[in-house]
Scaffold this motif. Sequence first.
Motif, short mmCIF file in Angstrom:
data_model
loop_
_atom_site.label_atom_id
_atom_site.label_comp_id
_atom_site.label_asym_id
_atom_site.label_seq_id
_atom_site.Cartn_x
_atom_site.Cartn_y
_atom_site.Cartn_z
N ALA A 98 0.86 -1.19 0.00
CA ALA A 98 0.00 0.00 0.00
C ALA A 98 0.89 1.23 0.00
O ALA A 98 1.78 1.35 0.83
N PRO A 99 0.73 2.15 -0.94
CA PRO A 99 1.64 3.29 -1.06
C PRO A 99 1.74 4.13 0.21
O PRO A 99 2.74 4.78 0.44
N THR A 100 0.70 4.14 1.04
CA THR A 100 0.72 5.00 2.23
C THR A 100 1.15 4.28 3.49
O THR A 100 1.07 4.83 4.57
N SER A 101 1.61 3.02 3.38
CA SER A 101 1.90 2.24 4.58
C SER A 101 3.39 1.99 4.77
O SER A 101 3.79 0.99 5.32
N GLU A 102 4.24 2.88 4.32
CA GLU A 102 5.67 2.70 4.49
C GLU A 102 6.06 2.87 5.95
O GLU A 102 5.48 3.65 6.70
N THR A 103 7.08 2.11 6.39
CA THR A 103 7.62 2.22 7.73
C THR A 103 9.12 2.47 7.63
O THR A 103 9.74 2.10 6.64
N PRO A 104 9.73 3.09 8.66
CA PRO A 104 11.17 3.38 8.58
C PRO A 104 12.03 2.13 8.66
O PRO A 104 13.18 2.13 8.23
N VAL A 105 11.50 1.05 9.23
CA VAL A 105 12.22 -0.22 9.32
C VAL A 105 11.22 -1.33 9.07
O VAL A 105 10.00 -1.13 9.13
#
Length: 398
Positions: A98-105
């Motif tokens: 999902a394009p809006t569900s990025e996490t830093p790790v």
Amino acid sequence: MRRDELEGAVREALSHQVAVARPLSADPAGQAIRRAKRIRRRRTGAGLALAAVATVLVSTGMAQLGGDPGRQGKPVVVIGDPNPSGRPIPSATVTAAAPTSETPVDVLAGATLIGVSGGRLELPGVGPAERAHLLPSGGWLVVGAPTTAGRSLWVAQHDGLVQVLLAGAGSIVVAPDGRQVAWRDGTGLLVAGVVGTQLIGPVRTPVPGKAEPVRFIGDNVLVRLDPDGPGHTLWRPGVGELTAGSDRSTLNVYGALPDGRLVGQVSTDDPAKTCLAVLDPKRDLKPVLTGCGPELSPDGAGAVSGDGRWLLVNGWVGKTSGSLLVDLRRLGQDLTAVPAGPPVSGEVAWRTESEATYVDGAGKLVQVNVDQVRTGKVAEPVSVPGVRPGDRPVLVTG
């Protein structure tokens, strides 16, 4: 399992050579998710039936643990499948990113791996997890949360294979490079190498009382002699049995400096006061430099940055608890700590020498930027995208 079947498994194990691990890619989770899409659905059976046999696979064959006179309770099960391609095993399933569900790790929430690119990889049979560690081959080692039956250790490969390596163990720790595992088993402490889906070449030593492994220091294992009191020792597998050294003041160890010395929390003559210290592992963890000032939490949560400059640790400023940022270059001088964010719960992942990420007590992600914290800007927690209620996120370290 009949005797002839067991002998056949041993011959099969000896006939296969271990493949050399490939170097990591820039986005291990993303690569794993893409590869998992290509896995055929033939891996749908219950391959974990091997767990019914309490055995340990060593580099020379199979050895029974159940007859160990030093053990108490049920035996630990160690599983190594020498040829998983021919066995039915559970496979991972993939959900599109999902394009809006990025996490830093990379984050493991329940049985779902959430990659930095937002992709989601379902790992059936895994969890609840206490820690997750990246393997050199691109897969993951997952340490289970403690239960009445003990802890479990799973390996999840980038091609979708999920397999139990340990079941019913005591405390489990993974080396920073993911190539070794140490665990408590009855009255013994074991260390084994991790190759593919196998634990190989285990080495065992007796341990006293409630002693348990807490981390790897190089190829050595740091052992806390009593979880309820100060005192640690180092065990050097293959050199000799574990012996209790002279240290009776070290409460927690947070990591190592570039020169190999350790940073830890030590007790003082005042029961209500603890200090930070640089410890020499070559001299029974003797403090060589000590700094007191900030009030530190006894929970042991915290980690040293890769360059050895910063320590992120739980403590108090006045009556307010939270994570504190300590400049280790000033240790022994005017030691001070500045508030960094809410208290740490679980592992701390230093992504760079000035950026760290952790999960707080509410299950939210906290990203600490050293430069911002030094100017008085405390890090604010944010929700992990797509985490289901009741699934506590765990950072993927390593």
